[in-house]
Design a protein around this motif. Structure first.
Motif, PDB file in Angstrom:
ATOM      1  N   ILE A   2      -7.822  65.981  39.572  1.00 19.64           N
ATOM      2  CA  ILE A   2      -6.867  64.920  39.260  1.00 19.64           C
ATOM      3  C   ILE A   2      -5.839  65.445  38.259  1.00 19.64           C
ATOM      4  CG2 ILE A   2      -6.557  62.640  38.257  1.00 19.64           C
ATOM      5  CD1 ILE A   2      -9.309  61.883  39.241  1.00 19.64           C
ATOM      6  N   GLN A   3      -4.573  65.344  38.636  1.00 16.71           N
ATOM      7  CA  GLN A   3      -3.502  65.777  37.744  1.00 16.71           C
ATOM      8  C   GLN A   3      -3.147  64.659  36.782  1.00 16.71           C
ATOM      9  OE1 GLN A   3      -0.052  67.340  39.724  1.00 16.71           O
ATOM     10  NE2 GLN A   3       1.041  67.776  37.839  1.00 16.71           N
ATOM     11  N   MET A   4      -2.996  65.027  35.505  1.00 18.04           N
ATOM     12  CA  MET A   4      -2.637  64.082  34.461  1.00 18.04           C
ATOM     13  C   MET A   4      -1.269  64.468  33.915  1.00 18.04           C
ATOM     14  SD  MET A   4      -5.320  62.240  34.550  1.00 18.04           S
ATOM     15  CE  MET A   4      -5.119  61.185  33.116  1.00 18.04           C
ATOM     16  N   THR A   5      -0.358  63.507  33.874  1.00 21.04           N
ATOM     17  CA  THR A   5       1.007  63.773  33.428  1.00 21.04           C
ATOM     18  C   THR A   5       1.327  62.900  32.233  1.00 21.04           C
ATOM     19  OG1 THR A   5       1.662  64.293  35.706  1.00 21.04           O
ATOM     20  CG2 THR A   5       3.416  63.858  34.110  1.00 21.04           C
ATOM     21  N   GLN A   6       1.639  63.526  31.104  1.00 23.00           N
ATOM     22  CA  GLN A   6       1.987  62.806  29.899  1.00 23.00           C
ATOM     23  C   GLN A   6       3.501  62.786  29.717  1.00 23.00           C
ATOM     24  OE1 GLN A   6      -1.463  64.598  27.221  1.00 23.00           O
ATOM     25  NE2 GLN A   6      -0.023  63.434  25.955  1.00 23.00           N
ATOM     26  N   GLY A  68      -5.855  51.538  36.295  1.00 19.06           N
ATOM     27  CA  GLY A  68      -5.444  52.235  37.511  1.00 19.06           C
ATOM     28  C   GLY A  68      -5.024  53.664  37.246  1.00 19.06           C
ATOM     29  N   THR A  69      -3.738  53.914  37.348  1.00 22.07           N
ATOM     30  CA  THR A  69      -3.218  55.267  37.144  1.00 22.07           C
ATOM     31  C   THR A  69      -2.398  55.411  35.861  1.00 22.07           C
ATOM     32  OG1 THR A  69      -1.217  54.785  38.431  1.00 22.07           O
ATOM     33  CG2 THR A  69      -3.099  55.724  39.637  1.00 22.07           C
ATOM     34  N   THR A  85      -0.323  66.827  17.866  1.00 20.86           N
ATOM     35  CA  THR A  85      -0.188  66.799  19.322  1.00 20.86           C
ATOM     36  C   THR A  85      -1.305  65.927  19.899  1.00 20.86           C
ATOM     37  OG1 THR A  85       0.835  68.996  19.362  1.00 20.86           O
ATOM     38  CG2 THR A  85      -0.079  68.180  21.427  1.00 20.86           C
ATOM     39  N   TYR A  86      -0.938  65.095  20.858  1.00 19.76           N
ATOM     40  CA  TYR A  86      -1.874  64.145  21.450  1.00 19.76           C
ATOM     41  C   TYR A  86      -2.080  64.470  22.934  1.00 19.76           C
ATOM     42  CZ  TYR A  86      -1.281  61.637  17.142  1.00 19.76           C
ATOM     43  OH  TYR A  86      -1.265  61.306  15.808  1.00 19.76           O
ATOM     44  N   TYR A  87      -3.332  64.393  23.369  1.00 23.28           N
ATOM     45  CA  TYR A  87      -3.693  64.709  24.751  1.00 23.28           C
ATOM     46  C   TYR A  87      -4.485  63.559  25.371  1.00 23.28           C
ATOM     47  CZ  TYR A  87      -2.739  69.595  23.482  1.00 23.28           C
ATOM     48  OH  TYR A  87      -2.154  70.771  23.055  1.00 23.28           O
ATOM     49  N   CYS A  88      -4.173  63.251  26.608  1.00 25.93           N
ATOM     50  CA  CYS A  88      -5.043  62.365  27.368  1.00 25.93           C
ATOM     51  C   CYS A  88      -5.954  63.208  28.248  1.00 25.93           C
ATOM     52  CB  CYS A  88      -4.241  61.383  28.214  1.00 25.93           C
ATOM     53  SG  CYS A  88      -3.190  62.124  29.490  1.00 25.93           S
ATOM     54  N   GLN A  89      -7.066  62.629  28.668  1.00 31.45           N
ATOM     55  CA  GLN A  89      -8.039  63.343  29.499  1.00 31.45           C
ATOM     56  C   GLN A  89      -8.774  62.346  30.373  1.00 31.45           C
ATOM     57  OE1 GLN A  89     -11.806  64.176  27.860  1.00 31.45           O
ATOM     58  NE2 GLN A  89     -12.449  64.397  29.979  1.00 31.45           N
ATOM     59  N   GLN A  90      -8.833  62.622  31.674  1.00 31.01           N
ATOM     60  CA  GLN A  90      -9.604  61.761  32.559  1.00 31.01           C
ATOM     61  C   GLN A  90     -11.004  62.333  32.731  1.00 31.01           C
ATOM     62  OE1 GLN A  90     -10.964  62.163  35.786  1.00 31.01           O
ATOM     63  NE2 GLN A  90     -10.345  64.320  35.991  1.00 31.01           N
ATOM     64  N   TYR A  91     -11.983  61.449  32.811  1.00 31.86           N
ATOM     65  CA  TYR A  91     -13.356  61.871  33.088  1.00 31.86           C
ATOM     66  C   TYR A  91     -13.957  61.077  34.243  1.00 31.86           C
ATOM     67  CZ  TYR A  91     -14.100  58.031  29.710  1.00 31.86           C
ATOM     68  OH  TYR A  91     -14.064  56.841  29.028  1.00 31.86           O
ATOM     69  N   HIS A  92     -13.069  60.560  35.077  1.00 24.17           N
ATOM     70  CA  HIS A  92     -13.524  59.778  36.228  1.00 24.17           C
ATOM     71  C   HIS A  92     -14.153  60.681  37.288  1.00 24.17           C
ATOM     72  CE1 HIS A  92     -13.607  56.370  38.926  1.00 24.17           C
ATOM     73  NE2 HIS A  92     -12.883  57.005  39.817  1.00 24.17           N
ATOM     74  N   ILE A  93     -13.583  61.841  37.475  1.00 19.89           N
ATOM     75  CA  ILE A  93     -14.052  62.789  38.488  1.00 19.89           C
ATOM     76  C   ILE A  93     -14.124  64.177  37.872  1.00 19.89           C
ATOM     77  CG2 ILE A  93     -13.397  63.969  40.633  1.00 19.89           C
ATOM     78  CD1 ILE A  93     -12.328  61.366  41.677  1.00 19.89           C
ATOM     79  N   THR A  94     -15.216  64.899  38.191  1.00 23.15           N
ATOM     80  CA  THR A  94     -15.343  66.291  37.740  1.00 23.15           C
ATOM     81  C   THR A  94     -14.485  67.183  38.630  1.00 23.15           C
ATOM     82  OG1 THR A  94     -17.580  65.913  36.940  1.00 23.15           O
ATOM     83  CG2 THR A  94     -16.968  68.184  37.403  1.00 23.15           C
ATOM     84  N   PRO A  96     -13.222  67.343  34.588  1.00 22.13           N
ATOM     85  CA  PRO A  96     -12.344  66.592  33.689  1.00 22.13           C
ATOM     86  C   PRO A  96     -11.028  67.351  33.520  1.00 22.13           C
ATOM     87  CG  PRO A  96     -14.147  67.627  32.468  1.00 22.13           C
ATOM     88  CD  PRO A  96     -14.431  67.831  33.907  1.00 22.13           C
ATOM     89  N   THR A  97      -9.929  66.624  33.459  1.00 19.69           N
ATOM     90  CA  THR A  97      -8.610  67.253  33.353  1.00 19.69           C
ATOM     91  C   THR A  97      -7.786  66.571  32.272  1.00 19.69           C
ATOM     92  OG1 THR A  97      -7.903  65.878  35.224  1.00 19.69           O
ATOM     93  CG2 THR A  97      -8.480  68.164  35.704  1.00 19.69           C
ATOM     94  N   PHE A  98      -6.852  67.333  31.706  1.00 22.91           N
ATOM     95  CA  PHE A  98      -6.068  66.913  30.558  1.00 22.91           C
ATOM     96  C   PHE A  98      -4.587  66.775  30.904  1.00 22.91           C
ATOM     97  CE2 PHE A  98      -9.198  67.552  27.168  1.00 22.91           C
ATOM     98  CZ  PHE A  98     -10.122  68.371  27.790  1.00 22.91           C
ATOM     99  N   GLY A  99      -3.919  65.893  30.168  1.00 21.84           N
ATOM    100  CA  GLY A  99      -2.472  65.906  30.172  1.00 21.84           C
ATOM    101  C   GLY A  99      -1.971  67.123  29.400  1.00 21.84           C
ATOM    102  N   GLN A 100      -0.681  67.394  29.520  1.00 21.56           N
ATOM    103  CA  GLN A 100      -0.121  68.612  28.931  1.00 21.56           C
ATOM    104  C   GLN A 100       0.156  68.478  27.447  1.00 21.56           C
ATOM    105  OE1 GLN A 100       1.538  66.379  30.591  1.00 21.56           O
ATOM    106  NE2 GLN A 100       3.713  66.334  30.014  1.00 21.56           N
ATOM    107  N   GLY A 101      -0.013  67.286  26.901  1.00 15.83           N
ATOM    108  CA  GLY A 101       0.166  67.091  25.470  1.00 15.83           C
ATOM    109  C   GLY A 101       1.515  66.495  25.116  1.00 15.83           C
TER     110      GLY A 101
END
Lengths: 107, 127
Positions: A2-6, A68-69, A85-94, A96-101
């Motif tokens: 899952i791609q995370m976009t900040q 949702g998204t 610097t602040y990062y988001c991270q999803q843990y819904h699906i392995t 886990p992936t991070f936003g770019q900050g």
């Protein structure tokens, strides 16, 4: 994965400002979202989990929302110690992936 | 005070090996799953691997990112409160600060979010 976009990738703000950072997931993640703060040379620090639950010891000026998204981290009144610097991270699906900050700098 | 301290980073040539350690204190280490997360220069944070607290889930207790599978091995020594990452066949793209981090679930299925983190150790793969 899952791609995370900040957004934004960086911002300038003054002490006392209200700051909002947005995180968008490539698919629905069911509120399985964490936010971290990282200062130079320091370990990342957990701020919120489950999108809106404040980690113990974290000041109440930090809050999270979304579903949702689309998710948001808000700092209600920026303090000098919040420049980081602040990062988001999803843990819904392995995996886990991070936003770019998002780097929050002093105006 | 819960603390994680990484060590073992340094400069290594491509194709060589390196072992990272993470010393844990201030909590019952054997009760928690543990992760490695890395950040390459100018790149995003990337989850690397997880090891379960003690038991196993569906017969396995270690999971890896595709980018390191077959080259890296995560392990732990609960008697020493220490987490390890054995890195073999290192590549330039493995250059990064490596963080160890504790999972937030106590003796259960991994949550995959992290608290606390260590300060990191820098690995540079270069000839």
């Amino acid at each position: 994965d899952i791609q995370m976009t900040q957004s934004p990738s960086s911002l300038s703000a003054s002490v006392g400002d209200r700051v909002t950072i947005t995180c968008r997931a490539g698919q629905g993640i069911g509120n399985s979202l964490a936010w971290y703060q990282r200062k130079p040379g320091k370990a990342p620090k957990l701020l919120l989990y489950a999108a809106s639950r404040l980690q113990s010891g974290v000041p109440s000026r930090f809050s999270g929302s979304g579903s949702g998204t689309d998710y948001t981290l808000t700092i209600s009144s920026l303090q000098p110690e919040d420049f980081a610097t602040y990062y988001c991270q999803q843990y819904h699906i392995t995996p886990p992936t991070f936003g770019q900050g998002t780097k929050v700098e002093i105006k | 005070q819960v603390q994680l301290v990484e060590s073992g980073g340094g400069v290594v040539q491509p194709g060589r090996s390196l072992r990272l350690s993470c010393a844990a204190s201030g909590f019952t280490f054997s009760n928690y799953g543990m992760h490695w997360v890395r950040q390459a220069p100018g790149k995003n944070l990337e989850w690397v691997a997880v090891i379960w607290y003690d038991g196993s889930y569906d017969g396995r207790n270690k999971y890896y990112a595709d980018s390191v599978k077959g080259r890296f091995t995560i392990s732990r020594d609960n008697s020493k409160n220490t987490l390890y990452l054995q890195m073999n066949s290192l590549r330039a793209e493995d250059t990064a600060v490596y963080y160890c981090a504790r999972d937030t679930m106590v003796r259960g299925i991994i949550n995959n979010w992290f608290d606390p983190w260590g300060q990191g150790t820098l690995v540079t793969v270069s000839s």
